[in-house]
Design an enzyme around this catalytic site. Structure first.
Site, mmCIF file in Angstrom:
data_model
loop_
_atom_site.group_PDB
_atom_site.id
_atom_site.type_symbol
_atom_site.label_atom_id
_atom_site.label_comp_id
_atom_site.label_asym_id
_atom_site.label_seq_id
_atom_site.Cartn_x
_atom_site.Cartn_y
_atom_site.Cartn_z
ATOM 1 C CG ASP A 25 -1.743 1.147 1.457
ATOM 2 O OD1 ASP A 25 -2.027 1.933 0.434
ATOM 3 O OD2 ASP A 25 -2.377 1.444 2.557
ATOM 4 C CG ASP A 29 -5.919 3.454 0.349
ATOM 5 O OD1 ASP A 29 -4.895 2.564 0.603
ATOM 6 O OD2 ASP A 29 -6.685 3.627 -0.497
ATOM 7 C CG ASP A 33 -1.323 1.535 -3.779
ATOM 8 O OD1 ASP A 33 -0.122 1.208 -4.028
ATOM 9 O OD2 ASP A 33 -1.688 2.098 -2.635
ATOM 10 C CG ASP A 102 -6.632 -12.735 -13.997
ATOM 11 O OD1 ASP A 102 -7.465 -13.165 -14.521
ATOM 12 O OD2 ASP A 102 -6.271 -12.795 -12.653
ATOM 13 C CG ASP A 204 -10.868 -15.855 -14.037
ATOM 14 O OD1 ASP A 204 -10.328 -16.236 -12.995
ATOM 15 O OD2 ASP A 204 -12.090 -15.745 -14.017
ATOM 16 C CD GLU A 260 -9.156 -20.211 -12.624
ATOM 17 O OE1 GLU A 260 -8.879 -20.390 -11.476
ATOM 18 O OE2 GLU A 260 -9.809 -19.674 -13.319
HETATM 19 C C1 GLC Z 1 -11.038 -17.824 -10.902
HETATM 20 C C2 GLC Z 1 -10.070 -16.899 -10.057
HETATM 21 C C3 GLC Z 1 -10.968 -16.595 -8.784
HETATM 22 C C4 GLC Z 1 -12.366 -16.238 -9.033
HETATM 23 C C5 GLC Z 1 -12.976 -16.773 -10.197
HETATM 24 C C6 GLC Z 1 -14.117 -16.167 -10.772
HETATM 25 O O1 GLC Z 1 -11.103 -19.051 -10.198
HETATM 26 O O2 GLC Z 1 -8.743 -17.298 -9.456
HETATM 27 O O3 GLC Z 1 -10.480 -16.019 -7.732
HETATM 28 O O4 GLC Z 1 -13.360 -16.095 -7.955
HETATM 29 O O5 GLC Z 1 -11.874 -17.210 -11.296
HETATM 30 O O6 GLC Z 1 -13.732 -15.270 -11.797
HETATM 31 CA CA CA Z 2 -3.369 2.266 -1.134
#
Ligand code: GLC
Ligand code: CA
Length: 578
Positions: A25, A29, A33, A102, A204, A260
């Protein structure tokens, strides 16, 4: 030509996953970040990782901490500005490192303007961006599928009397990939970030974007999550969609993609990652980080043995050889801490963290290190009641088990304490100060009190620390074609405590011996391994002088006793027969 064995930067790299909310951070806050990440690049460079993966930093209402995206092309203000992000990318590139983002394409936030518009009327141009179905005749959900948070996958929109599908929480409606406009939008969005210069994507839940559009009821099952995965994972059009993304987008950039994908067979992995097929570069192996989970309820643990883990690893290492590629993913932001899950949190914490590091970094497949594992951070300790839990999957489980089924709250909380995602999301422990050097303000999730013993500042000073062990292993891996590309073979496969394997590439060979146990264990080697050790050198080991003695002993005898979690890596060069 695309050959499967071709050298590629993404095979030779080590990826480091940053969960930005909990990393550093900068403005105090209490929330990590992007400028915070920038301030720690020296540290990451010292560790030696070369690709950084940021979990989502896009605008999000945080139902799933970023995995519910409201605005795909803007940075979440809590994390900084677009300029901060561009400065981060520049700094990363200036150091010769890479940055991947991601890519969340299975769903959006329910606050996304598309979904808000879709809700406004059945005639909305965005209605068909999502998946809608009429109720069954009795008014109930279109089928019996259950979401990852434990409720029905369908949520009724009372205005239109239609249900929408959500694989995750009801705040994350699934996108309708059958609609070409959705695919177009997703491609444009990817080009936006790729044109800004990112080096790739972790995609994802990628194997969920094509569903069986008949939406049949799943057969009855005693699995907590039901039995519907066969209808929404690795679905009928998945390869078509990925090939389209490859042709339209990925192939135009020098990048890599890592999918993933849970519940994949080895055949699926080959289909996704065989370069001839032009889909993705690698699938992340998730199975090993679930080896202790009961089959019908991941929140409960099962009796497992090292043989189960050996079987998983053999499958990925041997059966994919020459036919695809994978990322080795022993932990991440969705799992308990690696050392708490597969190692030992107490007396042998550092030793077991080193053993797991050696495991991760000597397997075939691109290694993914999750932030904090490189100093051996442990599971959280602050989850007393469900009010202390931030993440929605554990909250959903509690609701399902305690509120709906009347189970004992303490029993359920104990499972949550062991398995919840929040375990991996406590602030990164930079030093021993009040909030672990993460922030001077109260963090969004409490820092662990073991920050005094487990922290970066102290480990940087200690040449024998988990951090330096990771650092050395990363360097060793990068200098060795055999560790990157070499063939894997399991040795001592019947042994219940020792995980041993070889890696071979041309004339270079490695023998890795890991005592995967909290007990001292007698190691007994067959003749051919003794011979091999005779021609090898001990390159790295967990237990200093003791490991040297073990190595010496093994050159002359077949036996030696390993300390708990003691692990050794030998390297040899074969004299090729003339
Ligand atoms: C993947 C992510 C997880 C998220 C899910 C839905 O498994 O790693 O954190 O909740 O997808 O997007
Ligand atoms: Ca911050």
């Amino acid at each position: 030509m695309k050959t499967i064995m071709k050298p590629e930067f993404w095979k030779e790299s080590v990826v480091y996953e940053i969960y930005p909310r909990s990393f550093k951070d900068s403005n105090n806050d209490g929330i990590g970040d992007i400028p915070g990440i920038r301030s720690k690049l020296d540290y990451l460079q010292q560790l030696g990782v070369d690709i950084l993966w940021l979990t989502p930093v896009y605008v999000s209402p945080n139902a799933d901490y970023g995995y519910d995206i409201q605005e795909h092309r803007e940075i979440q203000p809590e994390y900084g500005t677009m300029d901060d992000w561009k400065a981060l990318l520049q700094d990363v590139h200036d150091r010769g490192m890479k940055l991947i983002m991601d890519l969340v394409v299975n769903h959006t936030s329910d606050q996304h303007p598309w979904f808000q518009d879709a809700l406004s009327s059945k005639d909305s141009p965005y209605r068909d961006y999502y998946i809608w179905r009429a109720p069954k005749d009795d008014g109930s959900e279109p089928n019996n599928w259950l979401s990852y948070v434990g409720d029905s996958m369908w949520k009724l929109d009372e205005n239109s009397n239609e249900y929408y599908l959500h694989s995750y929480s009801e705040k994350q409606p699934d996108l309708n990939w059958e609609n070409p406009k959705v695919r177009q939008e997703m491609q444009d969005m990817m080009r936006f970030w790729l044109d800004l210069g990112i080096d790739g994507y972790r995609i994802d839940a990628v194997n969920m974007i094509s569903k069986d559009t008949r939406f049949p009821d799943a057969p009855p099952s005693n699995k907590l999550q039901g039995n519907a995965e066969q209808f929404y994972k690795n679905g009928p059009r998945i390869h078509e969609y990925l090939h389209e993304l490859y042709t339209e987008v990925f192939s135009n950039y020098k990048i890599f993609t890592a999918g993933e994908a849970s519940s994949v067979s080895i055949e699926d992995v080959k289909l996704y990652t065989n370069p001839e097929r032009e889909e993705m570069n690698m699938v992340l192996m998730i199975e090993a980080s679930k080896v202790c989970d009961a089959d019908d309820d991941m929140w409960q643990s099962k009796d497992w043995s090292l043989h189960d883990l050996k079987e998983i690893i053999a499958k990925w290492e041997e059966d994919i050889y020459g036919q695809g590629w994978m990322g080795i993913y022993l932990s991440n932001h969705d799992h308990p801490r690696l050392v708490s899950y597969l190692g030992h949190e107490g007396e042998y914490r550092a030793d077991s963290a080193k053993m797991l590091a050696m495991f991760l970094l000597t397997l075939r497949g691109t290694p993914y290190i999750y932030q904090g594992d490189e100093i051996g951070m442990t599971n959280a300790e602050h989850m007393k009641t469900i009010e202390d839990v931030k993440e929605q999957q554990a909250q959903g489980y509690y609701k399902q088990m305690v509120d709906d089924k009347g189970e004992d709250p303490e029993v359920i909380m104990e499972r949550i304490r062991t398995k919840a995602r929040d375990n991996a999301r406590t602030p990164m422990q930079w030093d021993g100060s009040e909030h672990a050097g993460f922030s001077t303000a109260e963090p969004w999730i409490p820092a662990h009190s073991n920050k005094a013993e487990i922290n970066v500042a102290q480990q940087l000073e200690d040449p024998d620390s988990v951090f330096h062990f990771y650092r050395q292993l990363i360097k060793i891996r990068k200098d060795s074609s055999a560790l990157i590309y070499g063939k894997y073979a399991c040795e001592l496969s019947d042994d219940s405590y020792i995980f041993a394997y070889t890696r071979e590439w041309n004339d270079e060979h490695w023998l890795i011996i890991l005592n995967f146990s909290k007990s001292s264990t007698e190691l007994q080697l067959p003749d051919q391994l003794v011979e091999r050790i005779g021609q090898s050198e001990l390159i790295i080991a967990t237990h200093g002088d003791h490991s040297e003695e073990v190595a010496q002993a093994l050159k002359y005898a077949q036996k030696a006793t390993l300390h708990p979690y003691e692990s050794l890596a030998f390297r040899g060069i074969s004299i090729l027969d003339q």
